[in-house]
Each structure stands twice: as C-alpha cells, then as structure tokens.
Design an enzyme around this catalytic site. Structure first.
Site, PDB file in Angstrom:
ATOM      1  N   SER A  48       1.194  -5.467  -3.071  1.00 48.90           N
ATOM      2  CA  SER A  48       2.577  -5.482  -3.497  1.00 48.90           C
ATOM      3  C   SER A  48       3.136  -7.066  -3.707  1.00 48.90           C
ATOM      4  O   SER A  48       2.495  -8.103  -3.181  1.00 48.90           O
ATOM      5  CB  SER A  48       3.512  -4.876  -2.332  1.00 48.90           C
ATOM      6  OG  SER A  48       3.092  -3.825  -2.034  1.00 48.90           O
TER       7      SER A  48
HETATM    8  N1  SAH Z   1       0.429  -2.559   1.517  1.00 46.29           N
HETATM    9  C1  SAH Z   1      -0.536  -2.607   0.491  1.00 46.29           C
HETATM   10  C2  SAH Z   1      -0.054  -2.013  -0.778  1.00 46.29           C
HETATM   11  C3  SAH Z   1      -1.025  -0.960  -1.499  1.00 46.29           C
HETATM   12  S1  SAH Z   1      -0.226  -0.134  -2.840  1.00 46.29           S
HETATM   13  C4  SAH Z   1      -1.051  -4.136   0.141  1.00 46.29           C
HETATM   14  O1  SAH Z   1      -0.432  -4.924   1.083  1.00 46.29           O
HETATM   15  O2  SAH Z   1      -2.080  -4.400  -0.332  1.00 46.29           O
HETATM   16  C5  SAH Z   1      -0.073   1.343  -2.086  1.00 46.29           C
HETATM   17  C6  SAH Z   1      -1.183   2.137  -1.520  1.00 46.29           C
HETATM   18  O3  SAH Z   1      -0.746   3.332  -0.786  1.00 46.29           O
HETATM   19  C7  SAH Z   1      -2.396   2.369  -2.298  1.00 46.29           C
HETATM   20  O4  SAH Z   1      -3.805   1.491  -1.984  1.00 46.29           O
HETATM   21  C8  SAH Z   1      -2.534   3.808  -2.427  1.00 46.29           C
HETATM   22  O5  SAH Z   1      -4.102   4.325  -2.443  1.00 46.29           O
HETATM   23  C9  SAH Z   1      -1.937   4.190  -1.011  1.00 46.29           C
HETATM   24  N2  SAH Z   1      -1.655   5.782  -1.007  1.00 46.29           N
HETATM   25  C10 SAH Z   1      -1.027   6.406  -1.951  1.00 46.29           C
HETATM   26  N3  SAH Z   1      -0.640   7.602  -1.277  1.00 46.29           N
HETATM   27  C11 SAH Z   1      -1.164   7.488  -0.030  1.00 46.29           C
HETATM   28  C12 SAH Z   1      -1.100   8.478   0.897  1.00 46.29           C
HETATM   29  N4  SAH Z   1      -0.442   9.869   1.023  1.00 46.29           N
HETATM   30  N5  SAH Z   1      -1.657   8.306   1.998  1.00 46.29           N
HETATM   31  C13 SAH Z   1      -2.253   6.971   2.411  1.00 46.29           C
HETATM   32  N6  SAH Z   1      -2.320   6.143   1.396  1.00 46.29           N
HETATM   33  C14 SAH Z   1      -1.767   6.191   0.298  1.00 46.29           C
END
Ligand code: SAH
Length: 238
Positions: free
Chosen positions: A73
């Site tokens: 993000s």
């Molecule tokens: N917090 C992360 C942002 C990652 S983007 C960072 O700091 O890098 C959002 C993430 O949510 C992705 O990696 C995606 O695979 C995950 N995601 C999407 N749906 C999900 C679910 N139902 N359960 C767990 N993870 C999920």
C-alpha cells in the site's frame, strides 16, 4: 519501466534516506500528526518490502508491486490506517492481507501482538521471513481467508483490513472487542472505495465514520467479497 543509471550501494542508501525524510515531511503535511506512527514508519526500511526493480522508488508515496498481482500500500494510506486505528502498545491486533508484510511491520512496532492473514502462501512466507530478518517477532501469521477473521484468537482490540470489500464481513465485527476499532476499505473492486472506521461500543452497537476515498486490491474471500471466484486483479498498481 524507465531507465536509470546504475548507482553504488552507498549512493542508493543516501538517496533512500533523503527520500524517506521527504516522505515523512509529506505525511506530516498531509495531517499524520501521530509521532508514534511517524517514528514507526521512520524505523522500517520500506525498500526491503518492495520488488527489486522498485527499490529506488521505495519512498515515493505510491503503491508498488510485490508479486502475485498484489501491491504494497501507499505509505500515506498505511500511515492513515494506522493513525485512524489509534493502536496502543497493549493491543492485540488482527491484520487481513499481509502482502509484503510492511503494514504488519509498522503495527508490530506499535502493538503487543499482531495476527496477520494472507491468502497467498508465497507472500505470507516471504513476509514472515523478512519480518524475522529485521528483528520483528511479536506476530503470528497464517495462510487463509481473512474475511472470516481468526476466531481462535478473538477478540481483537483492532482489526485492519488492507484489501477492499463491497460489504463488511460480519465475522470481523463479531471478533472485535468492546470499544474495538475495525479499519476497512469498503467498495467494489474497480469502483468507488471508501476507507471506513467502525467502532464497537460497549452496548454492542457499531458507530461508523468515513475516512475518505481509497483504492485497494480486492478482498477475495467468502464473507463480504463481491466475487468469490476472482483469483487476481492482475496488479494494476493500486
Ligand atoms: N498490508 C499489505 C498490503 C497488501 S495488498 C502490505 O503492507 O504490503 C492486500 C493483500 O490482501 C494482498 O496480498 C492479497 O493477497 C490479500 N488478500 C486479499 N483477499 C484476502 C483474504 N480474503 N484473506 C487474506 N488475504 C487476502
């Protein structure tokens, strides 16, 4: 991708530290006044969490690819979510969407214990290894569908969801402690999304507050998600 001349590692590290200072100034100017949040951001090397070709852009205020079509993000959004969650050092926190582990690292600096769930095993394992390599151990992670929360570990003082869901997964509200706060981007995968804060009052009712428009990759799960069959959104830099 644009061409950039090769730089030595010392040049790179001095460029990164200047860029980091500039980013911290931008975050302050953008209204992130919480010193603890700013200190946590200052203490975590974002360059360790982005894919190699993007290391030079680590402190640009934008989302960057991390693999599996997902993104780390934007720093302002990480700061805003952390600030809005009003995390305290005694808190037990749940994060949905471990991704690169960057938001997890910031949270681990600020809270007692973090539980984090990621649907891609490859991302979770990489994030876990990275967090350990920078000395962060006050967390547990698992691969799975975070829309259902982590019932065995509930209740949580704070829950932070880093992927957008059309509706709020009911399990997450259930797993919030009294006076607990849930931060979640709500909206359709390619439509309007709003960053929402839900506070569980002592009488069990929920207060909601909109923090503003955002753009996140979709939450792909059983609860709240628009399309359970979406595998990846192809990673378009959100
Ligand atoms: N917090 C992360 C942002 C990652 S983007 C960072 O700091 O890098 C959002 C993430 O949510 C992705 O990696 C995606 O695979 C995950 N995601 C999407 N749906 C999900 C679910 N139902 N359960 C767990 N993870 C999920």
């Amino acid at each position: 991708m644009h061409y950039t001349a090769p730089v030595s590692s010392s040049q790179l590290s001095s460029r990164l530290s200047l860029a980091k200072q500039k980013l911290l100034d931008e975050l302050k100017a953008g209204g992130i006044s919480d010193e603890c949040v700013l200190e946590a951001i200052a203490s975590i090397p974002r360059e360790a969490f982005v894919a190699k070709p993007f290391v030079q852009d680590s402190y640009e205020n934008r989302a960057l690819p991390i693999g599996e079509g997902q993104t780390i993000s934007q720093p302002y959004v990480v700061a805003l979510m952390t600030h809005a969650a009003d995390v305290q050092s005694h808190h037990k926190v749940l994060e949905i969407g471990t991704g690169s582990g960057y938001q997890a690292a910031i949270l681990c600096k600020l809270v007692r214990r973090l539980f984090t769930i990621e649907r891609f095993d490859s991302l979770r394992l990489k994030a876990e290894k990275l967090l350990h390599s920078i000395g962060i151990f006050n967390f547990s992670s698992k691969t799975g569908d975070g829309s259902k929360g982590w019932a065995e570990q509930a209740p949580f003082d704070r829950i932070i969801v880093t992927a957008a869901s059309p509706t709020v997964p009911p399990s997450l509200l259930e797993q919030l402690a009294n006076s607990g706060i849930l931060i979640i981007p709500v909206g359709e995968p390619d439509g309007e999304q709003k960053l929402m804060r839900y506070t569980k009052k002592t009488d069990g009712s929920i207060a909601e507050y909109c923090l503003g428009p955002v753009r996140f990759v979709p939450l792909v799960g059983e609860e709240g998600a628009a399309d359970k069959n979406i595998v990846s959104n192809g990673g378009n830099g959100r």
